[in-house]
Structures are given as structure tokens and as C-alpha cells.
Design an enzyme around this catalytic site. Structure first.
Site, mmCIF file in Angstrom:
data_model
loop_
_atom_site.group_PDB
_atom_site.id
_atom_site.type_symbol
_atom_site.label_atom_id
_atom_site.label_comp_id
_atom_site.label_asym_id
_atom_site.label_seq_id
_atom_site.Cartn_x
_atom_site.Cartn_y
_atom_site.Cartn_z
ATOM 1 C CD GLU A 75 2.955 -8.604 -5.430
ATOM 2 O OE1 GLU A 75 3.686 -9.339 -4.743
ATOM 3 O OE2 GLU A 75 2.710 -7.416 -5.130
ATOM 4 C CB CYS A 101 5.277 -4.188 0.245
ATOM 5 S SG CYS A 101 6.048 -2.578 -0.004
ATOM 6 C CE1 TYR A 102 0.733 0.758 5.632
ATOM 7 C CE2 TYR A 102 -0.776 -1.120 5.501
ATOM 8 C CZ TYR A 102 -0.413 0.111 6.052
ATOM 9 O OH TYR A 102 -1.209 0.675 7.012
ATOM 10 C CG ASP A 120 -17.782 -9.644 -19.759
ATOM 11 O OD1 ASP A 120 -16.943 -10.430 -20.214
ATOM 12 O OD2 ASP A 120 -17.527 -8.473 -19.462
ATOM 13 C CB SER A 121 -24.099 -10.365 -21.242
ATOM 14 O OG SER A 121 -23.909 -10.127 -22.608
ATOM 15 N N GLY A 139 0.853 -1.190 0.000
ATOM 16 C CA GLY A 139 0.000 0.000 0.000
ATOM 17 C C GLY A 139 0.877 1.224 0.000
ATOM 18 C CB SER A 192 -24.358 -6.585 -24.019
ATOM 19 O OG SER A 192 -23.191 -7.365 -23.848
ATOM 20 N N GLY A 193 -24.418 -9.132 -26.215
ATOM 21 C CA GLY A 193 -23.678 -9.633 -27.364
ATOM 22 C C GLY A 193 -22.207 -9.781 -27.033
ATOM 23 N N GLY A 194 -21.797 -9.216 -25.918
ATOM 24 C CA GLY A 194 -20.402 -9.311 -25.511
ATOM 25 C C GLY A 194 -20.117 -10.635 -24.826
ATOM 26 C CG HIS A 234 5.963 -5.940 -4.443
ATOM 27 N ND1 HIS A 234 4.666 -5.738 -4.031
ATOM 28 C CD2 HIS A 234 6.665 -4.860 -4.023
ATOM 29 C CE1 HIS A 234 4.576 -4.576 -3.413
ATOM 30 N NE2 HIS A 234 5.781 -4.024 -3.387
ATOM 31 C CE LYS A 279 -13.811 -9.627 -21.597
ATOM 32 N NZ LYS A 279 -14.992 -8.757 -21.433
#
Ligand code: XMP
Length: 542
Positions: A172, A83-84, A228-229, A56, A224-226, A170, A398
Site C-alpha cells: 500500500e 505484514c502482521y 463536510d456539512s 500491526g 457549519s459552512g464547512g 507493504h 475528504k
């Protein structure tokens, strides 16, 4: 239902909180990000087998530094401070954090001791990634130092009895050479996690949860056609079959030919119950005079929900195996609107599915990160809604969604479609959205996509599209002076939309796009290419 095992990432405002969660999931262990203020509630909900305290921007000594009371947690659940997070542990559990005046940023040599549980069999010297001002000068009371650097006498520590670990660097980020190995040691050796978080397990758990929640009720899904939906709909369809009715709202802000493609794909190819609502007029009316980006998003989000509610109120029939409703908000003879009458109301769906993703939620503002844009399917929701939300992708990134889509048998065309924002072309038109300006953008956008596909670049770009600004410039065509809009082309590469880099498109492709747009789209006399990355810019222009 038993909560699945989860390693929580406590977000102290880190740039890297999402990345930590991603790394953990890549190791097939489920992970969620949680704000410090939500930690107690989330632990009480069950299933938490480990905590990672993120980095952070604050100093642990700052008055407004985010804190949690570690003394309550120590011994109960294994924790790893990064870290933090490591400094917070040192500060609260009897160690010492100081500003020595020597900061460390970037690649740094770590010297580790042998026999460390967390660091395992690292070579004595290792490259790690550092980013800190304050320095841990003494480890917590029960801990031993397991690693140090030139500027950090305590770059890694561990307290085996209480299962408390800390690293100043870090693990990650990819620049930490053995970072992945270190995180995995925490997950498997310390937390005792099992690598069971897979695409199939995610689908099974989601299906079980949706079935239990839905029972015999009806479910409505906005398509929506995307990607995700589509994936959300397919997942819910797998869980509840014909109890799901998909509603596709054509808000008139879609790309060229998209509305037709959506109907073809979902109704004809995938055999889902699909109700098409043509509502372009309603949205355009609502957007009249709206120029502020946030106001635009909220207006669209709200109109969406109202349209859904109207569809739901009109009823979806006792068995919606066949789409039996067509609602139109465009000016049509009254007789054609009769299907909206209450006479048809048989059952009102109780649930609404949304393809909200994890980054949408995090970006819309957890208590630690500032609101950047209110994505219409999160922050833009009106406060009064008739539905309970089902958001089966709300904990996913995603690429995880794409893998689930493939597993569910969705076509490659849908699964690999570039993301498209819910508010559509409206957030790519700066200033007021009018039918004329929409038309210009839609035509220009179609050319961008056509040329990108022709050049074989579609799949390797996160997104590629056109933007219409609210300015005009002078040009000359033939012997005539023109005063017309420029079109801005935007193409970016990204892993998950949290960060993005502008794509180095070949000049020939850019040239073809520019020439075609200027020649073929009336009202445009100039094309510019956006070479900003995210951050500091965002991918969309609004
Ligand atoms: P920004 O512009 O914030 O966008 O860098 C990040 C990603 O999110 C998409 N986006 C949206 N998706 N509803 C959506 O479903 C929205 O309101 C929305 N706004 C942005 C954007 O296209 C990019 O992929």
C-alpha cells in the site's frame, strides 16, 4: 437493499490501515476498515468479497496480540495478509513465524518466482517496503512461497485452493514499486471485484438509502459552512428536497464574516431552507471557566445538540419551504422569542444530518486505535439525544467528499474551502475562551487567511490559521513596554489530515502576516510560526 460489494480491511492497529482502504477505493472498489472484534458481525451483514488483514505493532506471539480465528474464514472468503496479517495467517494455518534477530525496515529487494497469481509478471527483482521484526520462516501448510528477500525466506506466499495470500512487505505504500499492481491483482483476479465504486455510484446509493430511511419524516441538518456539512446537506437535499431544513448555529466561534457568508450561500444562492440560530451567548456562557480541551469539545458538542433540539421542539412548520423560524439565544425582548413557543409546533424532525467523515470515526477510537481527540460530532455527543443520525459521508475520506460536492454542483469556493473544526475558534484558543480573546484571534486569523490567499497559496494548503496561546510576553512598541499575547501561525500540507507536514511558507509571506498582525491587532506583540508536523503534533492545538 443489497449491500454493495466490499473488501474489508481488518485493522490490527496498523499505521497503514487507512492507506490500504484508500488504495482499494482508488481502484474503484469499495472498502471499509473493521476492528477484529467486529469482523464476524460485518461479514454476516453481507457484501464482503475479500479481506485484507493489516499490519500491526504486535508480535503474533504476544499475549495481547489482536487475533481472529482464521480457520473459520479460510475457504469462505479470499484473504490477503500484509505484514502482521501475513504472520497471523502463517501462525494459524500451519506455517512458522520466528524472531530470527534480523529485522527489515525500509527499501528491500524482493525476488519473486514467475507464475504467481498475486505478484503477476513482476520482474525477478523488485523494490518493496518492509517494516518488521518477526520473520515468516515457513508458509502455511497448503501455500507455496512466491517471493523472498535476504532476511525473509517467505516474503510472499499463496494458497490458491483456499484463496489465502500473504506478503511480508507493504504493497500500500508508494515505496513498493509495483504495490498498486499487487493490490489490484488481489481485488480483480482473486476477489473478482468490479471497478464500480465511483462518485456517481456513491451519490446514487446514498440518495437511495436516505430516501428509504427518511420516508415522509422531516430531516434537520446542522450547517457549519464547512465542506463536510455543505456536501452532506446537498446530498440529503437531493434525496428528500424540502423535507430537509438546515439549521445554522452561529456559536460565536466562527471566523470573521463567516456567519454572513453561510447565510448568503445556502439560503440565497442554493435555495435551501435555512434557519439561523444566533447562540453566541449561550456557548460563551457554557465555556466560561472551561480550560481543558476535551471538556471544551464536549461542552460545545452538547450545547450544539441542545440548540438543535430546541429548534426542533419549536417546530419547523408544515411546509418549510420558507424559513419561518428564527431562534435567538442572545438577550432579546421576550416578544422576539415567541417563535420558540410550543404553539408553533407542527412536526418534529426525526432525523439529524451530520457531516461526519471516516477519519473522524477512526480517530475517535475504534477498538484498536487510541482516542486522540473526541471530535465533537462523534465522541462528544451527549448520550441522550432526540434524533436519529444520518451521516451520509461517514464512510468517506475528504477528497472523496470534495469530488461528490463538485458532482452535486456546489461552488468551488465551498468545495475547496479549507477544513474548519466544528468547535471553531474555541480549539484554537488555549485556556479560557472569552469575548476579548475571541476577538483577538478572529482578527489575527482573518489576516493570515487574507495574506495566504493574496499569495495564491490557499488551495495548496490543507489549512492555514492563527492560534492564541495562554501566555504573554514582553515587547516594546514606540517607547512603551508591552506585555501582550503572541499569536501562533499554523499552516500545513496534508492529504487527509491523518498526517500533515508544516508548510514551507515563503519568508516574505510570513513577514507580511507577522507585521500586519502586530500592527493591526490590539493585544498582540509577537508572532511565531509552528513548525511541527503531525504526528507527533496534531493540526489543531486542542
Ligand atoms: P487534528 O487537530 O486532530 O485535526 O490533527 C485533524 C483535522 O480535523 C479537523 N478537526 C475537526 N473537525 N470537528 C470537525 O469537524 C472537530 O471537532 C474537529 N477537530 C479537528 C482539523 O481542523 C483538521 O483538519
Amino acid at each position: 437493499m443489497r449491500r454493495r460489494d466490499c473488501v474489508l480491511v481488518v485493522d490490527f492497529g496498523a499505521q497503514y490501515a487507512q492507506l490500504i482502504a484508500r488504495r482499494i477505493r482508488d481502484a474503484k472498489v469499495y472498502s471499509e476498515i473493521v476492528a477484529p472484534s467486529d469482523l464476524k458481525r460485518r461479514i454476516a451483514a453481507g457484501g464482503v468479497i475479500g479481506l485484507v488483514l493489516s499490519g500491526g505493532p504486535k508480535s503474533v506471539y504476544a499475549n495481547d496480540a489482536p487475533r481472529i480465528d482464521l480457520t473459520e474464514l479460510v475457504g469462505g472468503v479470499p484473504m490477503l495478509g500484509i505484514c502482521y496479517g501475513a504472520q497471523l495467517i502463517a501462525d494459524q494455518l500451519g506455517g512458522e513465524v520466528r524472531r530470527t534477530g534480523v529485522a527489515e525496515f525500509g527499501r528491500t529487494m524482493l525476488r519473486s518466482v514467475s507464475g504467481s497469481v498475486l505478484l503477476g509478471e513482476l520482474p525477478e527483482e523488485n523494490i518493496v517496503w518492509m517494516s518488521h521484526n518477526d520473520v515468516i520462516t515457513a508458509p502455511p501448510g497448503n501455500a507455496v512461497v512466491t517471493g523472498s528477500t535476504d532476511a525473509s525466506p517467505v516474503a510472499a506466499f499463496e494458497d490458491l485452493r483456499n484463496e489465502v495470500y500473504g506478503v511480508q512487505f507493504h504493497p500500500e505504500v508508494v515505496h513498493t514499486e509495483r504495490g498498486d499492481e499487487i493490490l489490484k491483482r488481489f481485488l480483480f483476479e482473486v476477489c473478482g471485484a468490479s471497478p464500480s465504486y465511483t462518485t456517481v455510484s456513491v451519490i446514487d446509493a446514498a440518495v437511495e438509502e436516505i430516501r428509504a430511511r427518511v420516508g415522509d419524516e422531516r430531516v434537520l441538518c446542522g450547517l457549519s459552512g464547512g465542506v463536510d456539512s455543505a456536501v452532506a446537506a446537498a446530498l440529503v437535499h437531493k434525496a428528500v428536497g424540502d423535507k430537509l431544513v438546515c439549521v445554522f448555529v452561529d456559536h460565536g466561534l466562527l471566523r470573521k464574516g463567516e456567519a454572513e457568508a453561510v447565510v448568503r450561500t445556502f439560503r440565497e444562492r442554493m435555495g435551501m431552507n435555512l434557519v439561523e440560530v444566533k447562540a453566541a451567548d449561550k456557548f460563551l456562557q457554557r465555556l466560561k471557566g472551561v480550560t481543558d480541551p476535551e471538556e471544551k469539545r464536549k461542552a460545545i458538542g452538547e450545547t450544539f445538540i441542545r440548540v438543535f433540539e430546541e429548534v426542533a421542539r419549536a417546530g419547523l412548520g408544515p411546509d418549510s419551504a420558507q424559513p419561518r423560524l428564527r431562534v435567538s439565544h442572545e438577550r432579546e425582548p421576550a416578544s422576539q422569542q415567541a417563535s420558540l413557543s410550543k404553539g408553533e409546533l407542527k412536526e418534529v424532525p426525526r432525523f439529524l444530518v451530520q457531516g461526519t467523515l471516516y477519519p473522524d470515526i477512526v480517530e475517535s477510537g475504534t477498538s484498536q486505535s487510541a482516542t486522540i481527540k473526541s471530535h465533537h460530532n462523534v465522541g462528544g455527543l451527549p448520550e441522550t439525544m432526540d434524533f436519529e443520525l444520518i451521516e451520509p459521508l461517514r464512510n468517506l475520506f475528504k477528497d472523496e467528499v470534495r469530488r461528490i460536492g463538485e458532482e452535486l454542483g456546489l461552488s468551488e469556493e465551498i468545495v475547496w474551502r479549507q477544513p474548519f473544526p466544528g468547535p471553531g475558534l474555541a480549539v484554537r484558543i488555549i485556556g479560557e475562551v472569552s469575548p476579548e480573546r475571541l476577538e483577538i484571534l478572529r482578527e489575527a486569523d482573518a489576516i493570515v487567511l487574507e495574506e495566504i490567499k493574496r499569495a495564491g497559496l490557499y488551495k495548496e494548503l490543507w489549512q492555514s490559521f492563527a492560534v492564541l496561546p495562554a501566555i504573554k510576553s514582553v515587547g516594546v512598541m514606540g517607547d512603551e513596554r508591552t506585555y501582550a499575547y503572541p499569536v501562533i501561525v499554523r499552516a500545513v500540507k496534508s492529504e487527509d489530515a491523518m498526517t500533515a507536514d508544516w508548510a514551507r511558507l515563503p519568508y516574505e509571506v510570513l513577514e507580511r502576516i507577522a507585521t500586519r498582525i502586530i500592527n493591526e491587532v490590539e493585544g498582540v506583540n509577537r508572532v511565531a510560526y509552528d513548525i511541527s508536523s503531525k504526528p507527533p503534533a496534531t493540526i489543531e492545538w486542542e
